[in-house]
Design a protein around this motif. Structure first.
Motif: not given
Ligand SMILES: Cc1cc2nc3c(=O)[nH]c(=O)nc-3n(C[C@H](O)[C@H](O)[C@H](O)COP(=O)(O)OP(=O)(O)OC[C@H]3O[C@@H](n4cnc5c(N)ncnc54)[C@H](O)[C@@H]3O)c2cc1C
Length: 479
Positions: A250, A254, A311-312, A314-316, A318-319
């Protein structure tokens, strides 16, 4: 090719007198107490003997010393900051080899801003080289926890790695040219600052990583890069090694080239740091199996790097890849987070004996490697405590094993060979390397013979014989 071991002599008193004349009495150390720091390495695994430690101050002095030693067939052991971790800089116990300390070759010869390069002598410490680059608005991106003591000569001789490899490569990729003294005392001036030079065999790359067995590096022209204007450091807690791998993918997707570091620590290695290093503490509550420290660097001072990091993360989160994460809010918080990672090796000292491995496997195979290695260790030494950390983004695992609590230290360390052979066999079966960044030295000579093919070993011996026919340079190391 025959496995010829050259016969070397002990230095005669007349030779010692002539060598002393070259460097001056103050820099020819014969007193055992004063010699002691040159004869013992950081982990105290290797302790050697020598009749004399020579501390030359110039390339010409190094050349004169080697010419005499070669003519007399006397072994010479080069040493920089003495932070090497495989015993390469320590003489044997025979007391016949001369120690050549390069620390007095410590001048910054010049910084060339248009070419973005810097020429320094071999004994300059890595920290001093980095500070000189910084004073000229540039970055020398080689970065090791030992940088206050290790030297540029040692860094090149071991092709050192560290935390900047992901973005900038190891010492080899950061070197444009070198100056070296050959075994017979001839000086090779290869201090070019060229980015392109296709004129046959690459002698520079041959000497880099040769661990003092092919020549003595006396100076180097190093590649500098622009200094990032902002660096966002993130610390992430993860449930599994597969999650660490997912985070790496990820962050690479990104972050692209702005991802400049991706390091990992197991829960146990971090627990040792918290327990033994003053002031060390976790940035969030609770225990997690794995932790990652990553840097996103930017060349515009516009908040871009922290935004990418946020952003990295948050995505980590959330997923479900990450359980917890923070981005450092200040330089001092970033330094504290990095201190956790940089103290991992030191902290292990307080947990009794440890058997250490510096190995690499393809990045995607790290989870499988650690799972299989942990199972192996439990079979070979029940209760032993694997401590894994390192440069995840480079596939480089420091797979260390602390002794079972309460076990006799010597009894545990007696298992070193058996345990290492098993770990190295596992690494070989996974297309990895038994030495990712520390080199071979004394420690991994036998393992090297198993790790390399007969053809590779023949080629290496042919090069050694061509450049050092009398075998005086760092005898008993590497090959
Ligand atoms: C706490 C700690 C953390 C470390 N972290 C890292 C890390 O992240 N990455 C990494 O790669 N290493 C690491 N190391 C290992 C070590 O710091 C590096 O190998 C470093 O490059 C050695 O430099 P030195 O000047 O201390 O060399 P020395 O230990 O003095 O010598 C190392 C080898 O180079 C040879 N040598 C030294 N100078 C010369 C010269 N001028 N010409 C020819 N041969 C020479 C020696 O004979 C020996 O074989 C770490 C060590 C410590 C103690």
């Amino acid at each position: 090719m025959s496995d010829r071991v050259p016969v070397l002599n002990a230095p005669a008193p007349e030779l010692l007198a002539r060598l002393t004349e070259i460097v001056g009495r103050a820099n020819a150390i014969v007193d055992p107490d004063t010699q002691a720091t040159y004869l013992r390495e950081w982990r105290e695994r290797y302790v050697g003997r020598t009749p004399i430690v020579l501390r030359p101050q110039s390339t010409d002095e190094v050349a004169s010393i080697l010419a005499l030693a070669n003519a007399a067939r006397v072994g010479v052991v080069p040493q920089g900051g003495n932070t090497g971790l495989v015993g390469g800089q320590i003489p044997s116990g025979s007391g016949r080899e001369i120690v050549l300390s390069l620390t007095r070759l410590n001048r910054i010869r010049g910084v060339d801003k248009p070419t973005s390069s810097m020429t320094v002598e071999a004994g300059v410490t890595l920290a001093t080289a980095r500070a000189a680059a910084e004073a000229n608005g540039r970055l020398f991106p080689l970065s090791l926890p030992s940088e206050g003591t290790c030297s540029i000569g040692g860094n090149l001789a071991t092709n050192a790695g560290g935390i900047g490899v992901l973005a900038h490569g190891n010492a080899r990729q950061l070197t444009l040219g070198i100056e070296a003294v050959l075994a017979d005392g001839r000086i090779w001036n290869g201090l070019k600052a060229l980015r392109k030079d296709n004129t046959g065999y690459d002698l520079r790359d041959l000497l880099i990583g040769s661990e003092g067995t092919l020549g003595i590096i006396t100076a180097a022209t190093l590649k500098l890069v622009p200094r990032p204007r902002e660096v966002a450091t993130a610390f992430v807690a993860l449930p599994s090694l597969d999650a660490v791998l997912s985070l790496f993918e990820l962050a690479s997707d990104r972050g692209g080239a702005s991802l400049t570091a991706f390091e990992f620590l197991s829960q146990r290695s971090l627990a040792f740091v918290i327990r033994h290093v003053a002031g060390a503490r976790l940035p969030f509550d609770g225990e997690n199996p794995w932790y990652v420290l990553l840097d996103i660097s930017g060349h515009a001072d516009n908040g871009g790097a922290p935004s990418i990091a946020e952003a990295i993360l948050a995505s980590a989160v959330d997923s479900g890849i990450a359980k917890d994460a923070i981005v450092a809010q200040s330089l001092s918080q970033s330094a504290k987070l990095w201190h956790l990672r940089e103290s991992a090796s030191e902290a292990q000292k307080f947990e009794g004996g440890s058997i250490k491995h510096d190995v690499s496997v393809p990045v995607g195979s790290i989870p499988e490697f650690i799972a299989r290695a942990d199972a192996l260790i439990e079979t070979l030494c029940p209760g032993a405590r694997p401590v894994a950390f390192g440069h995840f983004g480079d596939g480089n695992v420091h797979y260390n094993i602390s002794q079972p609590p309460g076990m006799d230290r010597a009894q545990f360390l007696a298992k070193w060979e058996e345990v290492s052979d098993a770990v190295h066999a596992l690494v070989a079966g996974m297309d990895g390397s038994i030495s990712a960044e520390h080199g071979i030295g004394q420690m991994k000579r036998t393992s090297l013979c198993r790790a390399k093919s007969a053809v590779e070993l023949d080629m290496m011996r042919a090069i050694k014989t061509a450049l050092d026919p009398n075998g005086i340079l760092n005898p008993g190391k590497l090959l």
